[in-house]
Scaffold this active site. Structure first.
Site: not given
Length: 715
Positions: A218, A445, A605, A609, A681-682
Site C-alpha cells: 500500500f 499482490g 485494455r 479480468p 492499482g490506485e
C-alpha cells in the site's frame, strides 16, 4: 487462430505456492549463521540521547552485541538528535529472536528533552508552500466566486492513516566480502539497493536485493526505512547475517503514513448547474526534517471543466516521522473534498449528482491544454448507474427506510493519472521452447507475475504455461517502483516490446536459414502462434525449438527498453471511474453499514479480468476503511501513537465488507502505451470514501465532512 492469453481470467500463477506456504517471504529465508536484530526506539519526539545503558542487555544470555553509534550512516532524518517518537537509538543482536527482544527491553536511555509539537492543528504553527506544489490559478476564481448564483463552501478533514499489510517490514542482510545481499520486503528492489548503498557509503553494484514475494504494501515499501539500513549495518558490524523484523507497533513508528489533511473546498455555480468557480485550499502534516507532498490538488484542478480555478497547497512541519505514499496518494484525499462539495452542490441545485457531473464534463485537459487520449467517463456513469440501480435513489435525504434503518445512495467520480515510466526487460527462449522474461519489478499482490506473463505469451505466440515471468531481483533489467499504478503500463510495455524484438530475431534467423521451412519468406508475413512461427496463410511453419536446434544454441535472448517519451506533453492520459454506494444508518446508534458498492472503470485494455476485479474489490475495502474506520491517534504530550496495533487501529474485516462489484469499460488507449493499458492499482480506492459519505447524507440529511465518519457524528 489461437485464443489470446491477454484478456483471459487466469488464476495467479503463484497462487498454489502462496496458499500452501511454499512462497518464501523476506523474513522466511533460511540463511546459515543467522542472528536476530531488534531495534530499540526512542521515547521522546524531540531532543537528544544523553546516555544509552547497555550493560544489562549485554549480560542477558544469547545477546551478542548492542549497537548504538549510527553516526556513520546517511539516514533520511538526523542521527545526532531525535526528530520523532520511535526513532531508533540502538539495535540489539542476539542468537535468538527471544533473546534479542528481551535484551532490547533491558536497554535504558536518558534524554535531554526539547519542546515538541506533534499536533499540526496548533494555530500558532507556520505553514509553507512546498517547491513542487506552487499555487495554481486559471481565469478569475475570486471574481467568478463572487458573482456565482449558488455557492458551496466546505471545510473538511481527514485523519492520519497508517498502512497495515499483513506482512511486517522485514529484512535479512548478509555480507560476503564487500558485497551485500538483502532479502527485503520492498516495493522497489533497485531503489532499495541504491538507498542502502548510499546510506552505507558503498557502490550500488555491491548491493543485491531480493523481494520475489511481498505480502502487501500500500506504499509502505516504496522508501527504504531505518530497519533495512540498520539490518545491513548490524550484519557488517557483527560479521554474520542479521534479520530485523519490526513489530506491528514499530511499524507505526518505523515507516511513513498517509498524512492528516485539512481542506477548504468552495464551488460557485449557475442555477443551471454549470460550475464556474472552484477554490481549493489544503494543508497536510509534515516532518520538520523532510518535506513530503503528493497529488492533492490534481483532481480539483483537472477533473471538471471549471474555467475559474485556484488551488493552494501548504505543509505544516511538526515533530513526526515523515509521511509517505499510501494507496491513491494525495489524489484520494483531494478527491474526497471535491466530490463531497459536488454532491452538496447537486443537493442545493436540486440536480441529480450524476447529471451535475455530466454538465461539467470538459472537452480537453484544461490544466495542460492538451487533448485527452481516451476519456470514457460518461460510459462509466451510464454503466455504473444502470448496474447499481441509481434510478431508484430518492433525492430527498431520509426518504428511504428499511424498518428502523435509514437508507441512502451516493456516488462519486474517480480518476488517477496514467503513470508510465522508462522500463527494461530481458526475454529468453530456451531449447525446450519455453520462455522466461525478467524485469526488476515487484508483486505486492496485484498479480504482476501473472499479468505480465500474459503480455509476454501473446507477444511470443506461446501458451501461458510455456512462459515464466521473473521479478523481485535488483540485478534484473531496470524497472520503476512497484507503485503509483505504473507497473503494468511501464513493465508490461517493456516486456511487450522486448518479446516482439525476440520474436523478430527468431524470424530473421528462420527466413535466412536454407534449412528452415520459412526460408525466403517475407518477415512481415510471419506470425507467432502456439509456439511456432508461420506464414499468414499457414503453409509454412517453424518452431522456436527447431530454430535453436539447427543453430546449436541453448537459448536466444534479447534485452529491450520502453519509455513514454514526450507523450505526456501531447496527450492527457488518465484512468476514470464512477463509484456508487448504498448504506444503512441506525439513527439510534449512529452506526453506518455498507450495503453494497459498485464501480465502473475506464482503465484502458484489461489484461487480466480476474486480477483487475480483485484489485477493484481491494481498493473498495480500503475506501471503506478510510470512510468509516481508519484514523491514527497521537498522544501530543510525547508523540506516542496510542492505537498502534490491529486491536486498536480499526480496519475493515469480513463483517464490514458487503456485496462489492466492478465493471470495466474495456477500451484500449493506444496513444498511452503499446499495450493500451491505464493504471488500475490506485484508482480503485479513489472515490469510495466520498461515495459513502454522500450516501450517508442521502440517508440522514447530515453532511459529514470529517473522516473517518464516527457514530457520535450521527447522534
Amino acid at each position: 487462430m489461437a485464443t489470446p492469453v491477454v484478456g483471459q481470467p487466469l488464476s495467479r500463477v503463484d497462487a498454489r505456492r502462496k496458499v500452501t506456504g511454499a512462497a518464501t517471504y523476506a523474513a522466511e529465508h533460511r540463511i546459515e549463521g543467522l542472528l536476530y536484530g531488534v531495534i530499540v526506539n526512542g521515547t521522546v519526539a524531540r531532543g537528544t540521547v544523553s546516555e544509552v545503558a547497555v550493560d544489562a542487555a549485554l549480560g542477558h544470555p544469547g545477546v551478542l552485541h548492542v549497537l548504538t553509534d549510527f553516526g556513520g550512516l546517511r539516514l533520511a532524518h538526523p542521527v545526532d538528535r531525535l526528530a520523532f517518537y520511535g526513532q531508533p537509538i540502538a539495535v540489539v543482536v542476539a542468537e535468538t529472536l527471544e533473546a534479542a527482544t528481551h535484551g532490547a527491553s533491558l536497554v535504558e536511555a536518558t534524554y535531554e528533552r526539547q519542546d515538541a509539537i506533534t499536533d499540526f492543528d496548533d494555530p500558532d504553527l507556520p505553514s509553507q508552500t512546498p517547491e513542487d506544489e506552487p499555487d495554481y490559478s486559471r481565469g478569475d476564481p475570486v471574481g467568478a466566486m463572487g458573482s456565482a448564483q449558488v455557492k458551496v463552501d466546505l471545510n473538511l478533514s481527514i485523519a492520519r492513516e497508517n498502512h497495515n499489510p499483513i506482512e511486517l517490514p522485514s529484512t535479512i542482510a548478509r555480507w560476503q566480502g564487500g558485497r551485500l545481499t538483502l532479502w527485503d520486503k520492498t516495493q522497489w528492489v533497485q531503489g532499495a539497493a541504491r538507498n542502502v548503498a548510499g546510506a552505507l557509503g558503498i557502490a550500488v553494484g555491491d548491493v543485491r536485493v531480493h523481494a520475489e514475494f511481498v505480502g502487501g504494501g500500500f506504499g509502505s515499501g516504496i522508501q527504504t526505512y531505518d530497519h533495512v539500513i540498520l539490518a545491513a549495518f548490524a550484519a557488517r558490524e557483527v560479521g554474520r547475517p542479521v534479520k530485523v523484523v519490526l513489530t506491528r507497533r514499530q511499524f507505526y513508528y518505523g515507516t511513513g503514513f498517509r498524512p492528516a489533511s485539512r481542506h477548504r473546498m468552495a464551488l460557485g455555480s449557475s442555477t443551471a448547474g454549470r460550475v464556474g468557480a472552484l477554490v481549493y485550499e489544503v494543508r497536510i502534516e509534515n516532518a520538520r526534517y523532510q518535506t513530503y507532498t503528493d497529488g492533492l490538488t490534481d483532481l480539483p484542478q483537472f477533473l471538471y471543466g471549471v474555467p475559474n480555478t485556484s488551488t493552494a497547497y501548504r505543509v505544516t512541519p511538526i515533530d513526526v516521522h515523515s509521511p509517505c505514499s499510501m494507496r491513491g496518494p494525495g489524489v484520494v484525499s483531494g478527491n474526497f473534498a471535491l466530490e463531497t462539495a459536488m454532491d452538496q452542490l447537486a443537493h442545493e441545485l436540486g440536480v441529480d449528482p450524476v447529471e451535475l457531473r455530466l454538465r461539467n464534463e470538459p472537452t480537453r485537459d484544461e490544466v495542460a491544454q492538451i487533448p485527452f487520449s481516451t476519456r470514457k467517463l460518461r460510459e462509466c456513469y451510464e454503466t455504473g448507474a444502470r448496474r447499481f440501480g441509481w434510478s431508484r435513489r430518492k433525492a430527498k435525504p431520509g426518504a428511504s427506510t428499511d424498518g428502523d434503518l435509514l437508507i441512502g445512495m451516493g456516488m462519486a467520480t474517480a480518476s488517477y493519472h496514467n503513470n508510465r515510466r522508462d522500463s527494461s526487460a530481458l526475454a529468453r527462449i530456451s531449447a525446450d521452447g519455453t520462455a522466461t522474461v525478467f524485469a526488476a519489478t515487484g508483486d505486492m499482490g496485484p498479480g504482476t507475475t501473472t499479468s505480465v506473463m500474459q503480455v509476454a505469451a501473446d507477444a511470443l505466440g506461446l501458451p501461458a504455461e510455456s512462459v515464466t515471468f521473473r521479478l523481485g531481483d535488483s540485478t534484473y533489467p531496470t524497472a520503476p517502483l512497484h507503485a503509483a499504478a505504473c507497473t503494468m503500463a511501464s513493465v508490461g510495455s517493456a516486456v511487450h516490446t522486448t518479446c516482439n524484438a525476440l520474436k523478430a530475431e527468431f524470424v530473421r534467423r528462420a527466413v535466412a536459414d536454407p534449412d528452415s521451412p520459412l526460408h525466403g519468406a517475407d518477415p512481415q508475413d510471419v506470425r507467432a502462434r502456439a509456439g511456432h512461427l508461420e506464414t499468414s496463410d499457414g503453409r509454412a511453419r517453424d518452431s522456436y525449438r527447431d530454430i535453436l536446434r539447427r543453430a546449436d544454441l541453448p537459448s536466444l535472448e534479447v534485452n529491450g527498453n520502453w519509455g513514454p517519451g514526450d507523450a505526456d506533453t501531447r496527450i492527457s492520459t488518465y484512468g476514470y471511474g464512477a463509484v456508487f454506494a448504498e448504506v444503512s444508518v441506525d439513527p439510534l446508534l449512529g452506526l453506518v453499514r455498507i450495503r453494497r458498492i459498485f464501480a465502473a472503470y475506464d482503465v484502458g485494455r484489461v489484461i487480466s479480468p480476474k486480477l483487475a476485479h480483485s484489485q477493484a474489490i481491494g481498493g473498495m475495502v480500503g475506501g471503506i476503511g478510510m470512510a468509516l474506520l481508519e484514523g491514527t491517534v497521537t498522544d501530543h504530550r510525547d508523540g506516542r501513537i496510542v492505537n498502534a496495533s490491529l486491536a486498536d487501529y480499526l480496519v475493515p474485516v469480513n463483517a464490514d465488507v458487503p456485496d462489492l462489484d466492478a465493471a470495466f469499460i474495456n477500451t484500449e488507449d493506444p496513444q498511452a502505451d503499446p499495450i493500451g493499458v491505464k493504471g488500475l492499482g490506485e484508482i480503485t480506492i479513489v472515490g469510495v470514501a466520498p461515495a459513502i459519505g454522500n450516501a450517508v447524507f442521502n440517508a440522514t440529511g447530515k453532511r459529514l465532512t470529517n473522516l473517518p465518519i464516527r457514530p457520535e457524528a450521527l447522534l
